[in-house]
Design an enzyme around this catalytic site. Structure first.
Site, PDB file in Angstrom:
ATOM      1  CB  THR A  84     -31.548   4.381   4.412  1.00  0.00           C
ATOM      2  OG1 THR A  84     -30.122   4.502   4.506  1.00  0.00           O
ATOM      3  CG2 THR A  84     -32.209   5.442   5.280  1.00  0.00           C
ATOM      4  CB  CYS A  94      -0.923   0.000   1.226  1.00  0.00           C
ATOM      5  SG  CYS A  94      -2.128   1.333   1.217  1.00  0.00           S
ATOM      6  CB  THR A 131     -29.695  -2.819   7.301  1.00  0.00           C
ATOM      7  OG1 THR A 131     -29.174  -1.984   8.334  1.00  0.00           O
ATOM      8  CG2 THR A 131     -30.487  -1.972   6.327  1.00  0.00           C
ATOM      9  CD  GLU A 161     -27.243   2.896   1.065  1.00  0.00           C
ATOM     10  OE1 GLU A 161     -28.264   2.675   1.718  1.00  0.00           O
ATOM     11  OE2 GLU A 161     -27.218   2.811  -0.172  1.00  0.00           O
ATOM     12  CB  THR A 168     -28.068   0.998  11.005  1.00  0.00           C
ATOM     13  OG1 THR A 168     -29.029   0.844   9.955  1.00  0.00           O
ATOM     14  CG2 THR A 168     -28.787   1.162  12.331  1.00  0.00           C
ATOM     15  CE1 TYR A 169     -26.010   8.018   9.283  1.00  0.00           C
ATOM     16  CE2 TYR A 169     -25.079   6.042   8.306  1.00  0.00           C
ATOM     17  CZ  TYR A 169     -24.908   7.261   8.920  1.00  0.00           C
ATOM     18  OH  TYR A 169     -23.649   7.732   9.172  1.00  0.00           O
TER      19      TYR A 169
END
Length: 494
Positions: free
Chosen positions: A391, A72, A400, A465, A388-389
């Site tokens: 959505t 990296c 979710t 997301e 989490t939202y």
């Protein structure tokens, strides 16, 4: 019931901005999720700059050699600069042949943790703590925390396509700036109802999950520790849980997928599954009342574990050539990930969370040997796992948790870790083959991921997301490495 966390409007930790690294590309991307961002930066600044047993030059050099295991350049170059800024001996940057014997002695642990952490033994710890250039146990723990952090961060950097900036290629640009710590505005891409300021596709654009042909009958699942840091029931889904993956594990076969994730982009879209269909699967799984026997749960884990090993045939076999500007930091470059399911006759058992877990064992051990780091790590794991939202791909009020737990447990299954109470059959119900390939490559061979690969998965999800999925990859991997490391330290101590 499930809990939705509204995107926080400002950082919650009392962090002096002057003490933070400049807001580099990685920090900007993580800023899509301010709640996690605070914990990530708090942890990184504590292990790099806070009280701890290792001197500064060792800390920054360990970051360099950890990132070099995964080739990296982004992180290696960044921490070479930081190493010199901290007064490090410039001759050390000549490579492993120019560093003190004590620091060189931990390289084997760096190599093992990065690629096959299940091979770590208490004898590795014992060798470090004996002899002329011995390490204290506190120093060993600090080093292992640093190494696992930067192995996992390398996965995140590659999985978001951020390495190209340093390779002289087109630099990933964020068309809509994410929120920064202390900002009073909510993240632009965190709510499904908001549209990005600039709708053009970016490196963090909507994640497209182009799927292989689903196997709706598959019941196998991949499992590992569902718990991010606290209990194993947390919800690890952030806005980054794409609905495009809700297919079974069976696909068109290794031949059809030979081009790795790029091939997924060319598969017929009708083989995908909609967000709505994924939501329905999660709903059905949530309503299931039947309980599996221990034998059946074990069988389902083994099936997913074996399927994970078979995914290797669908990824590029040719390793990425080791860049000359990194080779002096890498010893034994041919030592790479080997599927846990193919570990052979080495008498290595599956790592069972019921026997050694982060919350019941690892947390207290690491905190006892390296004051306060356990709390930082625990809060960071919890933030990644529970974020989490509610959505998914533009649809609100979605639980979710099933999808998030499937992702977390699948990641840790890749490292031979089994959560005994988890039905791994859910993994194949909720994660499609191309997404599994992306996750496995991001964990085990991150240097092989390209921006095109990033764009090929999770297409129906928003940028934020997709970033959340990559955060889960980073944190579930980080926890997996630490579980193996801390278990061996415990065995050495007893």
């Amino acid at each position: 019931s499930f809990q939705c966390f509204a995107a926080s409007k400002k950082g919650t930790l009392d962090i002096d901005m002057d003490d933070l690294d400049d807001l580099d590309q990685v920090t900007q991307v993580i800023s899509y999720h301010p709640q996690f961002h605070d914990h990530f930066l708090g942890t990184q600044n504590f292990i790099m700059k806070g009280d701890g047993p290792l001197p500064n030059d060792y800390r920054y050099y360990l970051a360099i050699i950890a990132a070099a295991r995964h080739q990296c350049p982004y992180l290696v170059k960044r921490y070479e600069k930081e190493f010199l800024n901290q007064g490090g001996d410039s001759s050390w940057l000549g490579g492993l042949d120019f560093i003190p014997a004590k620091l060189r002695a931990i390289y084997d642990i760096n190599k093992i943790l990065a690629h096959r952490p299940w091979l770590l033994r208490k004898e590795h710890i014992e060798r470090l703590t004996k002899g002329k250039n011995s390490w204290s146990l506190s120093e060993v723990v600090h080093a292992m925390v640093l190494l696992s952090h930067f192995h996992s961060l390398s996965s995140f950097v590659f999985s978001c396509g951020l390495t190209q900036k340093l390779d002289g290629l087109a630099s990933p640009k964020l068309k809509s700036p994410p929120v920064l710590v202390g900002s009073n505005e909510a993240p632009v891409l965190c709510q499904t109802t908001n549209t990005p300021i600039d709708p053009q596709k970016t490196v963090l654009t909507e994640i497209s999950l182009n799927n292989a042909k689903p196997d709706y009958n598959s019941q196998t699942a991949v499992g590992s520790n569902g718990s991010g840091g606290g209990n194993g029931n947390g919800n690890g889904n952030g806005p980054g849980l794409s609905a495009g993956n809700a297919m079974g594990d069976a696909g068109p076969g290794a031949a059809a997928l030979n081009g790795y994730l790029a091939t997924a982009q060319q598969l017929p879209q009708q083989h995908g599954i909609s967000v709505e269909a994924l939501m329905e699967r999660m709903k059905v799984l949530s309503q299931k009342q039947d309980e599996c026997s221990e034998a059946e749960l074990s069988s389902r884990f083994q099936k997913v574990e074996q399927q994970t090993a078979e995914l290797a045939a669908a990824t590029p076999e040719a390793a990425v050539a080791l860049p000359p500007n990194l080779s002096h930091y890498v010893d034994d470059p041919n030592f790479i990930y080997q599927d846990f399911a193919r570990r052979g006759t080495e008498n290595i058992n599956t790592f069972r969370i019921q026997d050694y877990s982060w919350e019941d064992h690892g947390y207290s051990l690491v905190d006892g040997l390296y004051n306060d780091v356990g709390t930082f790590l625990d809060e960071k794991f919890r933030a990644a796992y529970n974020l989490t939202y509610c959505t998914m791909g533009g649809i609100k009020n979605v639980d979710t948790s099933k999808f998030r737990r499937a992702i977390w447990n699948y990641i840790q299954c890749i490292y031979g870790i089994r959560h005994d109470d988890y039905d791994y059959g859910e993994v194949n119900q909720l994660l499609v083959r191309p997404l599994k390939m992306f996750i496995k490559t991001a964990c085990c061979f991150p240097e092989r991921i390209t921006t095109k690969d990033y764009d090929s998965v999770l297409v129906e999800l928003q940028d934020s997301e997709k970033v959340h999925v990559n955060l889960m990859i980073m944190e579930a991997r980080n926890q997996a490495e630490l579980l193996y490391a801390l278990r061996e330290i415990m065995r050495y101590m007893t």
